[in-house]
Design a protein around this motif. Structure first.
Motif, PDB file in Angstrom:
ATOM      1  N   SER A   6     -15.462 -42.519 -55.766  1.00 18.61           N
ATOM      2  CA  SER A   6     -16.913 -42.349 -55.815  1.00 18.61           C
ATOM      3  C   SER A   6     -17.455 -42.775 -57.170  1.00 18.61           C
ATOM      4  N   ALA A   8     -20.471 -42.337 -57.850  1.00 16.22           N
ATOM      5  CA  ALA A   8     -21.465 -41.309 -58.158  1.00 16.22           C
ATOM      6  C   ALA A   8     -20.887 -40.214 -59.056  1.00 16.22           C
ATOM      7  N   ALA A   9     -19.568 -39.966 -58.936  1.00 15.05           N
ATOM      8  CA  ALA A   9     -18.967 -38.889 -59.703  1.00 15.05           C
ATOM      9  C   ALA A   9     -18.863 -39.251 -61.180  1.00 15.05           C
ATOM     10  N   PRO A  12     -24.208 -40.105 -63.521  1.00 16.39           N
ATOM     11  CA  PRO A  12     -25.232 -39.464 -62.696  1.00 16.39           C
ATOM     12  C   PRO A  12     -25.967 -40.516 -61.855  1.00 16.39           C
ATOM     13  N   ASP A  40     -27.916 -34.025 -55.642  1.00 12.94           N
ATOM     14  CA  ASP A  40     -26.690 -34.196 -56.413  1.00 12.94           C
ATOM     15  C   ASP A  40     -25.462 -33.860 -55.562  1.00 12.94           C
ATOM     16  N   ALA A  41     -25.526 -32.724 -54.899  1.00 11.73           N
ATOM     17  CA  ALA A  41     -24.403 -32.286 -54.061  1.00 11.73           C
ATOM     18  C   ALA A  41     -24.180 -33.258 -52.903  1.00 11.73           C
ATOM     19  N   LEU A  43     -24.883 -36.485 -52.746  1.00 12.52           N
ATOM     20  CA  LEU A  43     -24.310 -37.755 -53.195  1.00 12.52           C
ATOM     21  C   LEU A  43     -22.843 -37.604 -53.581  1.00 12.52           C
ATOM     22  N   LYS A  44     -22.499 -36.444 -54.107  1.00 16.37           N
ATOM     23  CA  LYS A  44     -21.114 -36.229 -54.514  1.00 16.37           C
ATOM     24  C   LYS A  44     -20.220 -35.858 -53.343  1.00 16.37           C
TER      25      LYS A  44
END
Ligand SMILES: [Zn+2]
Ligand SMILES: [Zn+2]
Length: 162
Positions: A6, A8-9, A12, A40-41, A43-44
């Motif tokens: 990921s 995204a991780a 940001p 945020d959650a 996407l992660k």
């Protein structure tokens, strides 16, 4: 299924935050810590999360959050072009949409496993067929239902298709 590496991780996801902020402003809605936490959650979490999955994750940061808020916020992300709702017949699932490449899904009817696939050949073929019909494609979903390898191996030998 191993989670795909990921991006995204590592950093940001600024762009999605900007898209959401613009969408909220355009619709006279407020930015809130809760919405940011849900984004945020989401996407992660990677692909194909259900409302329940996301609720569990967000609750760690925002204990007051409820199921309805998660669902409504996901629908809001969908309207903003950030999320795509997957309707596989059971529980609704969502996956990030912004800047993700297009893919389709195999869904196991026994265990619910979701396997993504990409096929330039299928994409090309459907463009060709649409062209022949004078049809302009705006989007499509392929969902192919069946049994995953694990479920097939669990099945008694006699029940296995050859
Ligand atoms: Zn299965
Ligand atoms: Zn997917």
């Amino acid at each position: 299924m191993p989670a795909p590496a990921s991006r995204a991780a590592a950093a940001p996801p600024r762009e999605e935050q900007r898209v959401l902020a613009e969408f909220l402003a355009q619709h006279g809605l407020k930015r809130s810590a809760q919405r940011e936490a849900i984004l945020d959650a989401f996407l992660k979490a990677g692909s194909h999360v259900s409302v329940e999955d996301l609720l569990r994750i967000v609750k760690r940061r925002e204990p007051g959050v409820g199921r309805t808020t998660i669902y409504r916020t996901l629908k809001l992300f969908q309207e903003a072009g950030l999320a795509s709702e997957l309707l596989f017949g059971g529980e609704a699932r969502f996956e990030p949409l912004w800047n993700r490449d297009h893919h389709d899904h195999f869904v196991c009817v026994l265990c619910g496993e979701i396997i993504e696939f990409r096929s330039p050949e299928i994409e090309r073929l459907q463009d060709e067929i649409a062209g022949g019909l004078g049809f302009t494609i705006e989007g499509h979903r392929h969902t192919i239902f069946g049994r995953c390898r694990k479920c097939l191996l669990k099945a008694p030998r006699a029940a296995r298709p050859r």
